[in-house]
Motif scaffolding. Sequence first.
Motif, PDB file in Angstrom:
ATOM      1  N   GLN A  30       0.934  -1.157   0.009  1.00 39.55           N
ATOM      2  CA  GLN A  30      -0.071  -0.077  -0.046  1.00 39.55           C
ATOM      3  C   GLN A  30       0.786   1.265  -0.050  1.00 39.55           C
ATOM      4  OE1 GLN A  30      -3.359   0.431  -0.268  1.00 39.55           O
ATOM      5  NE2 GLN A  30      -3.251  -2.083  -0.532  1.00 39.55           N
ATOM      6  N   GLN A  33       2.038   1.816  -3.607  1.00 42.90           N
ATOM      7  CA  GLN A  33       1.065   2.398  -4.536  1.00 42.90           C
ATOM      8  C   GLN A  33       0.964   3.751  -4.115  1.00 42.90           C
ATOM      9  OE1 GLN A  33      -2.536   0.102  -4.374  1.00 42.90           O
ATOM     10  NE2 GLN A  33      -3.341   1.217  -6.082  1.00 42.90           N
ATOM     11  N   PHE A  34       0.872   4.153  -2.793  1.00 47.50           N
ATOM     12  CA  PHE A  34       0.656   5.381  -2.363  1.00 47.50           C
ATOM     13  C   PHE A  34       1.737   6.236  -3.065  1.00 47.50           C
ATOM     14  CE2 PHE A  34       1.158   8.773   0.575  1.00 47.50           C
ATOM     15  CZ  PHE A  34      -0.033   9.632   0.579  1.00 47.50           C
ATOM     16  N   LEU A  37       1.616   6.999  -6.597  1.00 47.38           N
ATOM     17  CA  LEU A  37       0.554   7.928  -7.056  1.00 47.38           C
ATOM     18  C   LEU A  37       1.317   9.400  -6.718  1.00 47.38           C
ATOM     19  CD1 LEU A  37      -2.629   6.243  -5.916  1.00 47.38           C
ATOM     20  CD2 LEU A  37      -2.177   6.864  -7.996  1.00 47.38           C
ATOM     21  N   SER A  38       1.836   9.472  -5.574  1.00 45.12           N
ATOM     22  CA  SER A  38       2.500  10.870  -5.158  1.00 45.12           C
ATOM     23  C   SER A  38       3.490  11.280  -6.350  1.00 45.12           C
ATOM     24  CB  SER A  38       3.112  10.460  -4.014  1.00 45.12           C
ATOM     25  OG  SER A  38       1.979  10.420  -2.932  1.00 45.12           O
ATOM     26  N   LYS A 161      -6.289  11.177  -8.757  1.00 43.78           N
ATOM     27  CA  LYS A 161      -5.087  10.574  -8.104  1.00 43.78           C
ATOM     28  C   LYS A 161      -5.026  10.933  -6.691  1.00 43.78           C
ATOM     29  CE  LYS A 161      -2.280  10.108 -12.243  1.00 43.78           C
ATOM     30  NZ  LYS A 161      -0.934  10.196 -12.753  1.00 43.78           N
ATOM     31  N   THR A 162      -5.331  12.046  -6.404  1.00 42.61           N
ATOM     32  CA  THR A 162      -5.271  12.523  -4.810  1.00 42.61           C
ATOM     33  C   THR A 162      -6.381  11.670  -4.237  1.00 42.61           C
ATOM     34  OG1 THR A 162      -4.309  14.689  -5.557  1.00 42.61           O
ATOM     35  CG2 THR A 162      -5.402  14.377  -3.024  1.00 42.61           C
ATOM     36  N   THR A 164      -7.777   9.202  -4.906  1.00 46.48           N
ATOM     37  CA  THR A 164      -7.325   7.308  -4.924  1.00 46.48           C
ATOM     38  C   THR A 164      -6.492   7.224  -3.962  1.00 46.48           C
ATOM     39  OG1 THR A 164      -7.854   7.338  -7.313  1.00 46.48           O
ATOM     40  CG2 THR A 164      -6.677   5.589  -6.269  1.00 46.48           C
ATOM     41  N   ALA A 165      -5.510   8.005  -3.834  1.00 44.99           N
ATOM     42  CA  ALA A 165      -4.215   7.859  -2.720  1.00 44.99           C
ATOM     43  C   ALA A 165      -4.902   7.993  -1.481  1.00 44.99           C
ATOM     44  CB  ALA A 165      -3.132   9.097  -2.840  1.00 44.99           C
ATOM     45  N   ARG A 166      -5.755   9.038  -1.236  1.00 41.47           N
ATOM     46  CA  ARG A 166      -6.425   9.366   0.157  1.00 41.47           C
ATOM     47  C   ARG A 166      -7.375   8.030   0.800  1.00 41.47           C
ATOM     48  NH1 ARG A 166     -10.921  13.368   0.110  1.00 41.47           N
ATOM     49  NH2 ARG A 166     -11.799  11.470  -1.077  1.00 41.47           N
ATOM     50  N   HIS A 168      -6.787   4.686  -0.788  1.00 46.54           N
ATOM     51  CA  HIS A 168      -5.798   3.795  -0.317  1.00 46.54           C
ATOM     52  C   HIS A 168      -5.420   3.788   1.157  1.00 46.54           C
ATOM     53  CE1 HIS A 168      -5.687   1.306  -4.244  1.00 46.54           C
ATOM     54  NE2 HIS A 168      -5.851   2.480  -4.953  1.00 46.54           N
ATOM     55  N   ALA A 169      -5.202   5.124   1.214  1.00 50.30           N
ATOM     56  CA  ALA A 169      -4.473   5.268   2.672  1.00 50.30           C
ATOM     57  C   ALA A 169      -5.568   4.899   3.682  1.00 50.30           C
ATOM     58  CB  ALA A 169      -4.161   6.797   2.910  1.00 50.30           C
TER      59      ALA A 169
END
Length: 523
Positions: A30, A33-34, A37-38, A161-162, A164-166, A168-169
């Motif tokens: 995870q 992946q994060f 994205l960043s 993407k932001t 999605t990252a949030r 995923h987190a």
Amino acid sequence: MRLTIFWRVMLAQSVPIALMLAVSLYTLAQLHQFMQLSIDILSTDAVCMELEKRLLRTFLIQMRHAEQYTHLQDKAFYAHFTQGYNDFIRTLEQIATLVDTPYERDVLKQIRDLQVRYAIGLANALNPKSSWSQEKTEISDKIIAGINESIRFHEERMAHKTTTARDHAAVATWMVRWLSLGGISVAVLLAYCHARGISRPLKTLTQALRCVGRGESPPALTMSAPKEVSELTTAFNWMATALAELDRMKTDFIAHVSHELRTPMTGIREGTVLLLEQVPGPITPGQRRILDVVQTHCERLWHHIASILDLSKIEAGMMEYEQTPSDLAALITRGVDGIRLLAQKKQLQVEVLCSSACPLLWLDEGRIQQVLDNLMSNAVKFTPIGGTITISTSVEEESPREGQRVVVRVTDTGGGIAAEERERIFDKFYQSASDGKARHAGTGLGLAIARHIVEAHGGKIWVESHPGTGATFVFTLPVDDPNKQKQQVAEEDHKECSMRWGRVRRLVWRGPPASRSSRLNVP
């Protein structure tokens, strides 16, 4: 096949380690992946947006230079436009190296084509036949619209993407939290099961060892346990069986020897009595003193042999009791008469307090008399010269279900009994070390036999004592008995006995041995 302790420990440790490894790998995935994205947001989308905004500023400057060139027809403004054109193309090429979708490439190609048309149109703008004045607005609007569309596309992509990252987190945090909690729960459960699987058999084995230490014969142990504990249990069962066999052989030997000693001891006792009664002929004073010593030792040895035989009967389960309605007060009086001479010799004060509310009890008179004699003789033995011995009875309510009980207390003013010895003194062959002289005078069987007799009558026996304050031996006998009809038949005889004793009786002996005096005090 049962697992050994080694493999149980390995299994109990491997499962939490595997869970922790799984949680760690998931967390790393995870985080990767994060991080990806960043990186995409910072190194691609953000850079593209910055280049596109610069592209828009460059084109707006180009439009201003183009307008100045067409109105003023100054070659310097056209040179500035050409320089801006080169910057515009280089910027487009930089953006093209960063984009990775067909849509973005199409937009960039359209912008490039429009820019070329704009430049060609401006180059022919001074020609009277040029249609530049009609085309420039349309071309510039399309270029600006294309650039803005590309900027909006990257803004939406960054926002997506932001988000999605949030998400995923959040999911990773939730998964790690519950996986960690589950892993800890599983680890604790496995540790508990592992510890319980070992501690329970060991606890059972410890209890069985304590039974062996107390001289009892525990049943054979059968339990589900690790291989090492099972082997230990098997060895314990073998040891317990061997000890039980040795104990049985010892008991049989003692009983046989004691029985064989009773016959010659009977002859010695009877012969001593005949000699003291001068049946064969007169004896001298010196011979009488010797015969008195012989008779004393014969009685002591006879008492020891009888105690050993009683213990053998108890251990074999062959002790028999003939219970009849009996007056406990009469048994106490008989026991006091038995210790009178010894009490006078040590100048002891003996007090008897018997409650008139004490009913007839269904018991074996001979065996209860044996208990009383043992407790009273011990009190005389351990009480110093000039001390006091108190024998009292009372009727107490034990519980509504169990009914009443008669409580007998024999109290002395001796040295007392240490706390660690209060239970052990009722074990066979155990003698308290509080008085070295008295310790060698008995066999250590009296209290053990007394406890068995009292418990066989449905009562309890214990001692209350503190070092230096004397000791109180207490035993109880139930009032209710299974043969109440026989007890009711004997109630008339008991009434006459109660009237003779009065409400409370107090019997006191005082004075030196030579006085041989007794006095009955009735309050």
